[in-house]
Scaffold this active site. Structure first.
Site, PDB file in Angstrom:
ATOM      1  N   SER A 289     -25.978 100.358  70.445  1.00  0.00           N
ATOM      2  CA  SER A 289     -26.976 101.203  70.102  1.00  0.00           C
ATOM      3  C   SER A 289     -27.305 102.201  71.405  1.00  0.00           C
ATOM      4  O   SER A 289     -26.335 102.739  71.965  1.00  0.00           O
ATOM      5  CB  SER A 289     -28.130 100.709  69.388  1.00  0.00           C
ATOM      6  OG  SER A 289     -28.761 101.727  68.658  1.00  0.00           O
TER       7      SER A 289
ATOM      8  N   GLU B 143     -19.769 103.948  65.904  1.00  0.00           N
ATOM      9  CA  GLU B 143     -20.644 103.748  64.846  1.00  0.00           C
ATOM     10  C   GLU B 143     -21.874 104.349  64.909  1.00  0.00           C
ATOM     11  O   GLU B 143     -22.213 104.796  65.880  1.00  0.00           O
ATOM     12  CB  GLU B 143     -20.798 102.169  65.019  1.00  0.00           C
ATOM     13  CG  GLU B 143     -21.613 101.615  66.239  1.00  0.00           C
ATOM     14  CD  GLU B 143     -23.088 101.905  66.242  1.00  0.00           C
ATOM     15  OE1 GLU B 143     -23.350 101.609  65.235  1.00  0.00           O
ATOM     16  OE2 GLU B 143     -23.548 102.031  67.263  1.00  0.00           O
TER      17      GLU B 143
ATOM     18  N   HIS C  66     -24.484  98.718  63.304  1.00  0.00           N
ATOM     19  CA  HIS C  66     -25.779  98.116  62.988  1.00  0.00           C
ATOM     20  C   HIS C  66     -25.709  97.366  61.862  1.00  0.00           C
ATOM     21  O   HIS C  66     -26.184  97.529  60.739  1.00  0.00           O
ATOM     22  CB  HIS C  66     -26.817  99.319  62.894  1.00  0.00           C
ATOM     23  CG  HIS C  66     -27.228 100.015  64.123  1.00  0.00           C
ATOM     24  ND1 HIS C  66     -26.226 100.734  64.768  1.00  0.00           N
ATOM     25  CD2 HIS C  66     -28.416  99.929  64.753  1.00  0.00           C
ATOM     26  CE1 HIS C  66     -26.971 101.195  65.996  1.00  0.00           C
ATOM     27  NE2 HIS C  66     -28.153 100.709  65.920  1.00  0.00           N
TER      28      HIS C  66
END
Length: 307
Positions: free
Chosen positions: A100, A207, A277
């Site tokens: 992230s 992602e 995630h």
């Protein structure tokens, strides 16, 4: 194992405590950074506090330096990080693991000094989950610690053939390509900065979470027009989760973005990498040389022994 907080403040203290307890129950010796639970507005301490935590993690001598969580915050620190110290720690055996917001750190480390880090779990969301942590993630994490992790295989989405009858993803075999990437929003935010790696003939994996497909397309457009995508030998899509389609979309969905991307670049676009995630995530060496093979819907990224 060294747990620190370089990004957003830890909101979920029970998850933090569960994560620490689970790691210890698995037999790991866990050291918690002095400021892991600090807060300054939305951040885990002010910029100087979080910067010092990164440098303590690098100096810890731990096998793994694990972030407590992502969120936002590393982008503010990129010019101040001592990348040489981090890379030296990584060469000495410390594996910097996260995802992230951590993508900013990983990209900058690769761009500045060619350092290798690991895309993988965070403490709270993965080890501190209310349910038992995902078995595949735990196995991959164990492999990393044992030094025996050698690759990750997965099954891609079932997709219709192209107009000419050829498969959506051709059978391929690539060798000795640099694997890089992570969170798409973070990568897009680094375009035009000295912190986005220039990776010719690389394998880019991406992602994201809570980003509508049109936003995903917009960020991919930025990488495309900046010339980043044209340099890649393959683009690997991980998991894109947590968004809601709207009536206005009229059939525009994530697959629409995948189909569009394939008209823009010559490199194959792979799907369904178990990373993002989501609970089931593999660990991937960012900045390492890897091989990639595709046979039908079966894909495999492997790297043998990386340090």
């Amino acid at each position: 194992m060294y747990v620190y907080s370089p990004s957003s403040a830890v909101n979920d203290k029970p998850a933090f405590k569960r994560g620490i307890a689970r790691l210890r129950a698995l037999g790991h010796d866990v050291e918690i950074d002095a400021d892991a639970l600090s807060r300054s507005t939305r951040f885990a301490g002010d910029d100087a506090t979080r910067l010092a935590a990164i440098h303590r993690a690098a100096a810890s001598g731990a096998d793994v330096a694990l972030i407590s969580r992502g969120g936002y915050g590393l982008g503010r620190l990129l010019p101040q990080i001592d990348y040489t110290a981090v890379a030296k720690a990584a060469e000495g055996g410390t594996k910097f693991v996260g995802l992230s917001d951590f993508t900013a750190f990983q990209s900058a480390l690769l761009a500045r000094v060619g350092g290798v880090s690991w895309a993988g779990p965070s403490l709270g969301a993965d080890f501190g989950s209310a349910e038992e942590p995902d078995d595949i993630m735990l196995d991959c994490f164990d492999d990393l610690l044992a030094g025996r992790g050698e690759g990750s295989g997965w099954r891609m989405n079932k997709e219709a053939a192209r107009a000419d009858g050829s498969p959506a993803v051709p059978d391929i075999y690539l060798q000795d390509a640099t694997l890089w990437g992570g969170n798409l929003a973070m990568l897009a935010s680094l375009v035009g900065t000295p912190f986005l790696p220039d990776v010719p003939r690389g394998i880019l994996f991406i992602e994201d979470v809570s980003e509508h497909p049109y936003r995903v397309e917009r960020m991919l457009s930025q990488l495309l027009y900046a010339g980043v995508l044209a340099k890649q030998q393959a683009v690997v899509l991980g998991q894109f989760t947590g968004y809601k389609l709207a009536a206005h979309d009229k059939g525009f969905k994530l697959q629409s973005v995948v189909d569009w991307l394939r008209t823009q670049i010559n490199a194959p676009v792979l799907t369904n990498l178990p990373f993002g995630h989501v609970e089931t995530k593999v660990l991937l060496p960012v900045g390492a040389k890897v091989s990639l093979s595709v046979e039908g819907r079966d894909a495999l990224i492997y790297w043998g022994h990386t340090h």
